[in-house]
Design a protein around this motif. Structure first.
Motif, short mmCIF file in Angstrom:
data_model
loop_
_atom_site.label_atom_id
_atom_site.label_comp_id
_atom_site.label_asym_id
_atom_site.label_seq_id
_atom_site.Cartn_x
_atom_site.Cartn_y
_atom_site.Cartn_z
N ALA A 307 -10.91 6.29 -5.18
CA ALA A 307 -10.00 7.18 -4.58
C ALA A 307 -8.11 6.28 -3.97
CB ALA A 307 -10.29 7.70 -3.18
N CYS A 308 -8.37 5.00 -3.64
CA CYS A 308 -7.50 4.77 -3.31
C CYS A 308 -6.55 4.33 -4.58
CB CYS A 308 -7.91 2.64 -2.85
SG CYS A 308 -9.27 3.40 -1.77
N THR A 309 -6.74 3.82 -5.65
CA THR A 309 -5.77 4.05 -6.92
C THR A 309 -4.62 3.97 -7.48
OG1 THR A 309 -7.22 5.16 -8.98
CG2 THR A 309 -8.02 3.10 -8.31
N SER A 310 -4.73 5.69 -7.26
CA SER A 310 -3.02 6.51 -6.41
C SER A 310 -2.44 6.12 -5.35
CB SER A 310 -3.31 7.96 -7.26
OG SER A 310 -3.60 7.65 -9.08
N THR A 311 -3.55 6.33 -3.94
CA THR A 311 -3.38 7.12 -3.06
C THR A 311 -2.02 5.75 -2.78
OG1 THR A 311 -4.66 6.00 -1.67
CG2 THR A 311 -4.00 8.88 -2.23
N VAL A 312 -2.71 4.73 -3.15
CA VAL A 312 -1.86 2.80 -2.29
C VAL A 312 -0.15 3.19 -2.84
CG1 VAL A 312 -3.52 1.52 -2.99
CG2 VAL A 312 -2.44 1.63 -4.88
N MET A 313 -0.68 4.35 -4.33
CA MET A 313 1.70 4.53 -4.95
C MET A 313 1.90 4.93 -4.15
SD MET A 313 0.64 4.81 -8.79
CE MET A 313 2.99 4.38 -8.98
N ILE A 314 1.64 5.76 -3.00
CA ILE A 314 2.21 6.61 -2.27
C ILE A 314 3.21 6.18 -1.26
CG2 ILE A 314 2.13 9.07 -0.35
CD1 ILE A 314 -0.41 9.68 -1.38
N PRO A 315 3.28 5.36 -0.95
CA PRO A 315 4.42 4.31 0.24
C PRO A 315 5.02 4.44 -0.68
CG PRO A 315 2.47 3.22 0.32
CD PRO A 315 1.59 5.17 -0.37
#
Length: 496
Positions: A307-315
């Motif tokens: 679940a972290c693999t794409s949200t780390v790209m938001i910032p």
């Protein structure tokens, strides 16, 4: 979701499909081989990704990034050796299931949980990144300085067991960021009249040295290991894939925590996994089964990681700020191809953004299909001699660092930082903060100079603007709370 649908039109090219497939295969292989890490594999692929078109290059890295977390569950479940550092908790319940003869069930639970977490993460990226970019469009230099301060504080707090080493590593990385030609007054700093340092310390050789070559040194001195001995002949490849859906509360809670942790700089998969597993165990009706083969524990661990693999790209996409070294590598590809992440990215390069969304969706599907049909072959990678793997890693690291610009100086820098990385590993000093410092340092300095120029040198500009003042307050408050709790813990541990 319209942007995702439109994105599939942009990724249906031979180069991007091959990059996605190669990245997924490399990531799964790295996860399945104990001792290798995603950072090392991405460091090796980084110079090769720079030779591709922007979307294909980033797809190559992200395919490797996502595939490694999936593949890391294989040795964790079968031989109780985490394929990647973040798969530690997967061994707690995955390996006991294997001992009970439920290896297929455990792997299916891990695959389906990772897939659900990965897809939800991409959806969060699609919906949240444009919104945050819209908010950031009104940001000025003071707000970006505050974001950098919060990111630096988060990196330190994420290494709460290694604070001294993390601060030292971060500070050294920020110092390295000052080397080269200073942009405001066009003066040379720490170049010692060496022309090859005018452009600063190059990120790619530093990353390859710290995470790839240094890991090669470790593997060269590693003893041989015994691979899995379980029978991996699937009678039904799709058996157990839907079992994870029988635990909707665990899935929802773990995915939610993973999405949230991915947004916090320096926290990511490690924090998400431990928090998710701890909460799931605490709320379970059978907490005594955890560590003995509880399906809920396996689901909580794997779904929160992915679940972290794409949200780390938001910032990164919306603010231009990498939250971990792996995203710093992705930022390098952006910058070399003259694509600047930030609010303008969604306006200036909408086709690129939509293609990126589509490639992330396709990567999760492709990785799941590969694992379902090739797990029995992938498990054999755990039998490889680690010394052979280490030698291959070192050769590829040398080739990659030299061929980026075909300069001997880059290869020498890589070797220097390989030695530095090996020393840091021996002394338990984290290398991740150094890369974050090298990336964030110049950005912080540039925005800080802009802020003071606009305010005629008035430092109060950072506290007169509500957003920047709030962000700086959060950073300072978090550090003070951490310092206070650490001090109390030491006092309580001191014998009277």
């Amino acid at each position: 979701m319209d942007s995702v649908i439109a994105g599939f039109e942009h990724i249906l090219t031979i180069q991007i499909i091959l990059a996605l497939f190669l990245g997924a295969i490399c990531g799964i292989a790295v996860g399945a081989i104990p001792g290798l890490e995603p950072a090392g594999a991405m460091a090796i692929l980084l110079p090769f990704s720079l030779q591709l078109e922007p979307l294909a290059g980033i797809t190559l890295l992200l395919g490797c990034y996502g595939g490694a977390w999936y593949g890391g569950a294989i040795p964790a479940i079968l031989i109780k050796v985490p394929g990647t550092p973040v798969n530690v908790l997967t061994t707690y319940d995955g390996y006991p299931m294997t001992r009970r003869g439920e290896a297929h069930r455990a792997l299916s639970l891990a695959y389906s949980s990772s897939f659900i977490g990965g897809i939800c993460s991409v959806m969060a990226l699609v919906f949240l990144a444009p919104y945050l970019a819209g908010v950031a469009a009104s940001f000025g230099p003071p707000e970006y300085v505050a974001i950098a301060v919060l990111a630096i504080a988060s990196v330190i707090l994420a290494h709460y067991n290694q604070v001294g080493g993390a601060v030292m590593s971060l500070g050294f990385g920020m110092f390295l960021g000052t080397v080269g030609m200073e942009s405001v007054f066009s003066t040379q700093r720490y170049t010692f009249d060496q022309g090859w340092l005018l452009g600063g310390v190059p990120l790619v050789p530093v990353v390859i040295g710290l995470f790839a070559m240094s890991q090669g040194f470790v593997l060269l001195t590693s003893p041989s290991r015994k691979g899995p001995t379980v029978n991996m002949e699937y009678s039904n490849r799709f058996r157990g894939l839907l079992e994870a859906l029988r635990y909707p509360k665990v899935l929802g809670r773990s995915v939610g925590l993973g999405l949230t942790m991915g947004l916090l700089p320096g926290v990511g998969e490690f924090g998400a996994q431990f928090l998710s597993y701890s909460i799931t165990k605490r709320l379970s009706k059978k907490p005594e089964t955890f560590g003995k083969g509880a399906p809920e524990g396996l689901i909580a661990s794997e779904s929160s990681i992915s679940a972290c693999t794409s949200t780390v790209m938001i910032p990164l996409l919306s603010l231009g700020m990498p939250t971990d070294p792996l995203m710093a590598m992705v930022l390098t590809v952006f910058m070399i191809h003259n694509i600047v992440p930030g609010p303008r990215l969604f306006v200036d390069h909408p086709d690129f953004v939509s293609g990126l969304y589509a490639s992330l969706f396709l990567a999760n599907i492709l990785i799941l299909v590969i694992l379902l049909f090739a797990t029995k072959y992938i498990t054999k990678l755990a039998n490889f001699n680690p010394r052979f793997i280490g030698a291959c890693v070192m050769i590829l690291a040398l080739i990659g660092s030299y061929t980026q610009n075909y300069r001997v100086s880059d290869a020498l820098i890589m070797i220097v930082f390989a030695i530095v990385g090996r020393i840091m590993i021996r002394n338990d000093i984290p290398a991740f903060p150094m890369v974050i410092g090298l990336v964030l340092g110049p950005l912080f300095e540039w925005r800080f100079a802009q802020s003071l120029s606009l305010s005629n040198g008035d430092m109060m500009v950072f506290f007169e603007r509500p957003i920047s003042a709030t962000l700086i307050g959060l950073a300072v408050g978090a550090l003070l709370i951490f310092g206070w709790t650490s001090l109390r813990r030491k006092r309580n541990a001191t014998p009277v």
